[in-house]
Every structure is written in structure tokens, then in C-alpha cells.
Design an enzyme around this catalytic site. Sequence first.
Site, PDB file in Angstrom:
ATOM      1  N   GLY A 188       1.030  -1.451  -0.106  1.00 46.86           N
ATOM      2  CA  GLY A 188      -0.017   0.237   0.050  1.00 46.86           C
ATOM      3  C   GLY A 188       0.904   1.301  -0.276  1.00 46.86           C
ATOM      4  NE  ARG A 231       6.574  -1.231   5.530  1.00 49.41           N
ATOM      5  CZ  ARG A 231       5.867  -1.067   6.885  1.00 49.41           C
ATOM      6  NH1 ARG A 231       4.900  -2.069   5.890  1.00 49.41           N
ATOM      7  NH2 ARG A 231       6.486  -0.781   7.509  1.00 49.41           N
ATOM      8  NE  ARG A 282      -2.571  12.396  -9.479  1.00 50.41           N
ATOM      9  CZ  ARG A 282      -3.782  13.203  -9.036  1.00 50.41           C
ATOM     10  NH1 ARG A 282      -4.210  13.295  -7.716  1.00 50.41           N
ATOM     11  NH2 ARG A 282      -4.318  13.775  -9.623  1.00 50.41           N
ATOM     12  NE  ARG A 304      -4.027  -5.210   0.442  1.00 49.55           N
ATOM     13  CZ  ARG A 304      -3.638  -4.476   0.980  1.00 49.55           C
ATOM     14  NH1 ARG A 304      -2.253  -3.971   0.609  1.00 49.55           N
ATOM     15  NH2 ARG A 304      -4.170  -4.681   2.337  1.00 49.55           N
ATOM     16  CB  SER A 358      -1.179  -4.559   7.437  1.00 49.83           C
ATOM     17  OG  SER A 358      -1.225  -3.511   6.682  1.00 49.83           O
ATOM     18  CG  ASP A 405      -5.001  -3.974  13.202  1.00 46.17           C
ATOM     19  OD1 ASP A 405      -4.687  -3.362  12.322  1.00 46.17           O
ATOM     20  OD2 ASP A 405      -6.258  -4.082  13.217  1.00 46.17           O
ATOM     21  NE  ARG A 407       2.623  -1.805  12.831  1.00 49.70           N
ATOM     22  CZ  ARG A 407       0.334  -1.400  12.305  1.00 49.70           C
ATOM     23  NH1 ARG A 407       0.469  -0.904  11.395  1.00 49.70           N
ATOM     24  NH2 ARG A 407      -0.551  -0.874  13.262  1.00 49.70           N
TER      25      ARG A 407
HETATM   26  N1  HPA Z   1      -9.353  -2.116   9.118  1.00 53.43           N
HETATM   27  C1  HPA Z   1      -8.932  -1.696   7.887  1.00 53.43           C
HETATM   28  N2  HPA Z   1      -7.635  -2.261   7.187  1.00 53.43           N
HETATM   29  C2  HPA Z   1      -6.834  -2.833   7.685  1.00 53.43           C
HETATM   30  C3  HPA Z   1      -6.919  -2.991   9.253  1.00 53.43           C
HETATM   31  C4  HPA Z   1      -7.985  -2.650  10.040  1.00 53.43           C
HETATM   32  O1  HPA Z   1      -8.536  -3.058  10.714  1.00 53.43           O
HETATM   33  N3  HPA Z   1      -5.971  -2.873  10.168  1.00 53.43           N
HETATM   34  C5  HPA Z   1      -4.815  -3.245   8.614  1.00 53.43           C
HETATM   35  N4  HPA Z   1      -6.104  -2.700   7.296  1.00 53.43           N
END
Ligand code: HPA
Length: 234
Positions: free
Chosen positions: A20, A24, A43, A87, A90, A204, A217
Site C-alpha cells: 500500500g 515500503r 503524485r 498485494r 497488513s 492488529d 511490522r
Molecule cells: N481495517 C481495515 N484495514 C486494515 C485494518 C483494519 O482494522 N488493519 C489493517 N488494515
Amino acid sequence: MTVHIGANPGDIAETVLMPGDPLRAKWAAERFLENPVCVNEVRGMLGFTGTWRGNRVTIHGSGMGMASLSIYANELLRDYGAKTLIRIGSCGAMQTSVKLRDVILAMTATTLSTPSSGIFRELNYAPCADYGLLQAAYKAADGKGAGIHVGGIYSSDVFYDERPDLNEQMMRHGVLAVEMEAAELYILAARHGARALAVLTVSDHLLTEEALPAEDRQSSFSDMVEIALEAAFP
Ligand code: HPA
């Protein structure tokens, strides 16, 4: 050149890894590719092409969310002839069996809507990963030390979700995790006869509210790059 990618024809490899975050993409290209060359910075969205074990690879950011990913994936597939998009990103875990830092290979991606919803209308299209890539990624992930899960994920349109009931339904129906890009990636790859996969690490946890510290991470991101490269070139 396309509207959002400044690369010349031929500058983009057939295999593209898509984190994303553009920084990175830069970090991964410098860390994993031989002779990485910056091929896009329009951009502030960065793309790099180099080689990995002799194979040409581009690492290009997708931005956050399906609307952003759709712009880059469309141009990579339509105008630059990309054939494999992976892709690396996370996700937030939605099951107690899924732990922080675990790797999720997204077999399917459920959504409320994607940029392609307009063309499907009443049809409930089922976005799914390329099986060959999935199988190769599973093999590559096995042995990296993290728990591996293969299954369905939820590609949400929003990070700040005002509909917790949707998450509850996803959890009830065995969805492993939530992120914001995979479903549209799978749909676009299917439309263009290309292969796609999302390799995700759990940053998370929606049930325990834990989150990975910054240094973890970085190392889990590193594992994902390796898994993606090994899956693309088994
Ligand atoms: N929500 C949406 N996208 C995400 C999250 C989440 O909790 N964690 C990492 N990407």
C-alpha cells in the site's frame, strides 16, 4: 506513460508486488532487488523495477483502499502488460485463532462494494485468488515461523467503520481478517486474464485490540516480500 504512472513502455515487469505504502515499495526494492530503478514517482506513488534471482520484478505502491489500487492495477494490467499482481499488506484479525504477525493468504475477498460494483450490478461476483500463486505462497510461507492461514478475508471500503454489525457478520461466517484492497485486485486480474494474490500479515486484532509494534511490522513486511517473490518464481 499513463495518467498515473510515469514509466516508459517496457519499464514495468510482468510480475508486480504491490504494497500500500510507496515508501515500503522503495524499501523492499532496495532491500530485495538487484539493480532497482525508480520507474514512477507521479503524485509521490513510487514504483521500482529490478531483478530477483534473475527474474524481472516491479514493486509498485497501490495506495490505500480499492479506489486507489484500482487506478494503479488498471494501468499496470491494461497499459503495461502486467500478468501477476501480488498485494503485500497488513490486515486486522477477525478470529481468535488468528494471532498478531500471522500470515494470511486470501483465498477469497468479500466486499460491500468495490469500484467494479457498477458493472456487476445485482450480481454477487466472488473475487478469488489465483490457485497456483496461492499454493506456491503457502509453500514459501511454511517455514518462515509465523502461523499461516488460508481462507476468506473482508475487503472493506472504510477504515473508520460505522457499521460494526458487518464485521460481526464477517466473524460469524469465518472470515479471517479485514483489509481494504484485495477484492478489487482479484476482480481486475480476472478481467485482464492475469494472476493475483494477497499476502497479508496481521498488524492488529479486532477482537483483542492488540497491535503490532513498529519494529515487528518491518520484519513481518520483510517476510511478506520473500513469500511473494518465492510464490511468483517458485
Ligand atoms: N481495517 C481495515 N484495514 C486494515 C485494518 C483494519 O482494522 N488493519 C489493517 N488494515
